[in-house]
Enzyme design. Structure first.
Site, mmCIF file in Angstrom:
data_model
loop_
_atom_site.group_PDB
_atom_site.id
_atom_site.type_symbol
_atom_site.label_atom_id
_atom_site.label_comp_id
_atom_site.label_asym_id
_atom_site.label_seq_id
_atom_site.Cartn_x
_atom_site.Cartn_y
_atom_site.Cartn_z
ATOM 1 N N GLY A 130 0.793 -1.225 0.000
ATOM 2 C CA GLY A 130 0.000 0.000 0.000
ATOM 3 C C GLY A 130 0.823 1.272 0.000
ATOM 4 N N HIS A 131 2.133 1.153 -0.170
ATOM 5 C CA HIS A 131 3.004 2.338 -0.103
ATOM 6 C C HIS A 131 4.090 2.225 -1.167
ATOM 7 C CE1 HIS A 131 5.643 5.472 1.598
ATOM 8 N NE2 HIS A 131 4.616 5.842 2.313
#
Lengths: 132, 169
Positions: free
Chosen positions: A41-42
């Protein structure tokens, strides 16, 4: 405390006291693989190791080599932190850290590098719990 | 007010690193947002049956990440359309204090104020509370916007989405 980072720091320079400054220093290495859960998610299309996860690597390294007298102290503050270059999957983080007393507290100052140069400079503050 | 859909639209972060649930107040130079912590957080997945209270404390630096994402939402709002296509970079922080532990079941309320803006760099301050008690105090965090491109494997630094060489001391 539970960690958002899977990779564990490995000691590459054993902790030792510098006779001149009195500081307690050590060196670590951390391999950041693409398996780190934060990369999902990053960010979804462009994995970058979050700055707070670089800080987490430093924390784990710092707590692995607490100097005599600082045992049991816990993280009280981030005095300062500067991020300079990004960390990506496959990077090897080199961490040089140095503990020194600050009054009743302890400071751990760390430099974090990748092969592209300085990634971060971090100063953490630790404090003994009151023996209440 | 920004709903969860609005938070997802404004930030590039996704599971497991999207750490703001909802914005409750958004003013001209300040924002409040909430992050609910549950025992189902992915960070607890590897804990065994005898996990201690300390093991279940929400990771300190994720609390900072959640706060800075809240600051990022305010920064985007303040920067307006002028930064479309640019990337937001967290450059530095100082005087960040940890207070009582955050545990599953807690709802963290972040508050962020714009302290000042210098050129394209914004400096924020504030903190976080649970049930009115401070859990985090933030002296200063710098955010800058830079022309962005998504980094490929060999893109030289500085990289989008990350902290830059600017800002801070």
């Amino acid at each position: 405390m539970t960690s958002p980072v899977l990779a564990a720091p490995r000691v590459v320079r054993e902790p030792a006291r510098d006779e001149d400054s009195g500081a307690w220093s050590a060196g670590f290495s951390v391999t950041i693989t693409g398996d780190e859960p934060v990369f999902a998610g990053h960010y979804p299309d462009f994995p970058i190791f979050p700055g707070v996860c670089v800080m987490e690597c430093v924390r784990r390294a710092a707590e692995a080599v607490m100097p005599p007298g600082a045992e049991g102290a816990r993280l009280a503050a981030v005095e300062s932190c500067r991020f300079l270059t990004a960390v990506h999957p496959g990077d090897e983080l080199g961490i040089e850290l140095s503990w020194s007393p600050r009054g009743e507290d302890w400071r751990c100052a760390a430099r974090v590098e990748t092969e592209r140069g300085r990634a971060a400079s971090i100063r953490l503050r630790y404090r003994r719990e009151d023996p209440a | 007010m920004i709903t969860t859909e609005g938070v997802r639209a404004a930030l590039p972060h996704r599971y497991p690193m999207l750490l703001v649930d909802r914005v409750t107040e958004l003013g001209p130079d300040a924002i409040r947002a909430i992050k609910a912590v549950t025992v189902n957080e992915p960070w607890y997945a590897r804990l065994g049956p005898r996990a201690t209270r300390e093991d279940l404390a929400y990771p300190d630096f994720l609390l900072i990440e959640s706060w800075t994402q809240t600051a990022g939402l305010l920064a985007k709002r303040l920067a307006g359309d002028g930064v479309e296509g640019q990337v937001m970079l967290f450059g530095s922080m100082s005087d960040v204090g940890f207070h009582r532990r955050v545990l599953p079941g807690d709802t963290v309320e972040h508050h962020v104020r714009l302290e000042r803006a210098v050129n394209d760099t914004m400096i924020f301050e504030g903190g976080s509370r649970v049930d009115g008690e401070p859990v985090l105090t933030v002296g200063r965090v710098t955010v800058a916007f830079r022309p962005g491109e998504r980094p490929g494997a060999d893109t030289p630094d500085p990289h989008p989405g990350v902290v830059s060489r600017t800002g801070g001391r």
